[in-house]
Design a protein around this motif. Sequence first.
Motif, PDB file in Angstrom:
ATOM      1  N   THR A   1      39.777  40.287  33.892  1.00  0.00           N
ATOM      2  CA  THR A   1      40.428  40.477  33.623  1.00  0.00           C
ATOM      3  C   THR A   1      41.540  39.879  34.382  1.00  0.00           C
ATOM      4  OG1 THR A   1      41.412  41.602  32.953  1.00  0.00           O
ATOM      5  CG2 THR A   1      40.406  40.855  30.922  1.00  0.00           C
ATOM      6  N   PRO A   2      42.466  38.793  34.868  1.00  0.00           N
ATOM      7  CA  PRO A   2      43.105  38.272  35.577  1.00  0.00           C
ATOM      8  C   PRO A   2      44.044  39.514  36.055  1.00  0.00           C
ATOM      9  CG  PRO A   2      42.922  36.180  34.213  1.00  0.00           C
ATOM     10  CD  PRO A   2      41.750  38.046  33.652  1.00  0.00           C
ATOM     11  N   THR A   3      44.534  40.338  35.036  1.00  0.00           N
ATOM     12  CA  THR A   3      45.157  41.396  35.245  1.00  0.00           C
ATOM     13  C   THR A   3      44.474  42.953  36.051  1.00  0.00           C
ATOM     14  OG1 THR A   3      46.394  40.503  33.542  1.00  0.00           O
ATOM     15  CG2 THR A   3      46.502  43.206  33.995  1.00  0.00           C
ATOM     16  N   ASP A   4      43.628  42.919  35.520  1.00  0.00           N
ATOM     17  CA  ASP A   4      42.573  43.483  36.224  1.00  0.00           C
ATOM     18  C   ASP A   4      42.134  43.439  37.387  1.00  0.00           C
ATOM     19  OD1 ASP A   4      42.356  45.209  34.156  1.00  0.00           O
ATOM     20  OD2 ASP A   4      39.904  44.295  33.728  1.00  0.00           O
ATOM     21  N   ALA A   5      42.231  41.980  37.725  1.00  0.00           N
ATOM     22  CA  ALA A   5      41.454  42.026  39.531  1.00  0.00           C
ATOM     23  C   ALA A   5      42.915  41.654  40.327  1.00  0.00           C
ATOM     24  CB  ALA A   5      41.318  40.347  39.090  1.00  0.00           C
ATOM     25  N   VAL A   6      44.001  41.234  40.234  1.00  0.00           N
ATOM     26  CA  VAL A   6      45.046  41.902  41.052  1.00  0.00           C
ATOM     27  C   VAL A   6      45.060  42.794  40.972  1.00  0.00           C
ATOM     28  CG1 VAL A   6      47.350  40.425  40.541  1.00  0.00           C
ATOM     29  CG2 VAL A   6      46.168  39.645  39.896  1.00  0.00           C
ATOM     30  N   ALA A   7      45.502  43.762  39.875  1.00  0.00           N
ATOM     31  CA  ALA A   7      45.929  45.160  39.876  1.00  0.00           C
ATOM     32  C   ALA A   7      44.831  46.031  40.890  1.00  0.00           C
ATOM     33  CB  ALA A   7      46.044  45.390  38.998  1.00  0.00           C
ATOM     34  N   LEU A   8      43.347  45.648  40.552  1.00  0.00           N
ATOM     35  CA  LEU A   8      42.839  46.054  41.527  1.00  0.00           C
ATOM     36  C   LEU A   8      43.011  46.151  43.129  1.00  0.00           C
ATOM     37  CD1 LEU A   8      40.131  47.554  41.986  1.00  0.00           C
ATOM     38  CD2 LEU A   8      39.011  46.207  42.075  1.00  0.00           C
TER      39      LEU A   8
END
Length: 111
Positions: A72-79
């Motif tokens: 997800t975009p959230t997962d990508a940015v958090a990582l």
Amino acid sequence: MSPSERSDHLDRARRIDDLVAALGAEVDAGLDDGAIAALDPGTARRLVSTAARCWVAAAEEGAEPPDGRDTTPTDAVALATAALRSHDLNPFDLALWFSRSATEPLGGSTP
């Protein structure tokens, strides 16, 4: 590379592929039932580190980047944020890497 070495490499690649598939299924199930919360945080850190090394090697061989179906975009940015912070990097540093030519290998010198 000898035929024997080639065969060994293909066998290892198949084992890794099988392990990743099994791990993905376990993680998905653990996310669904809450078991991931019980993991030692070091486990996730080792997993991300291992995945990062694998990704860089694959990208240098021409692998396509993950797409919207992979995270997800959230997962990508958090990582990405966690990785930047872990190396005391900032968005400006990321912008330098992001602007690199697509033909320049990932393992090359920093911009």
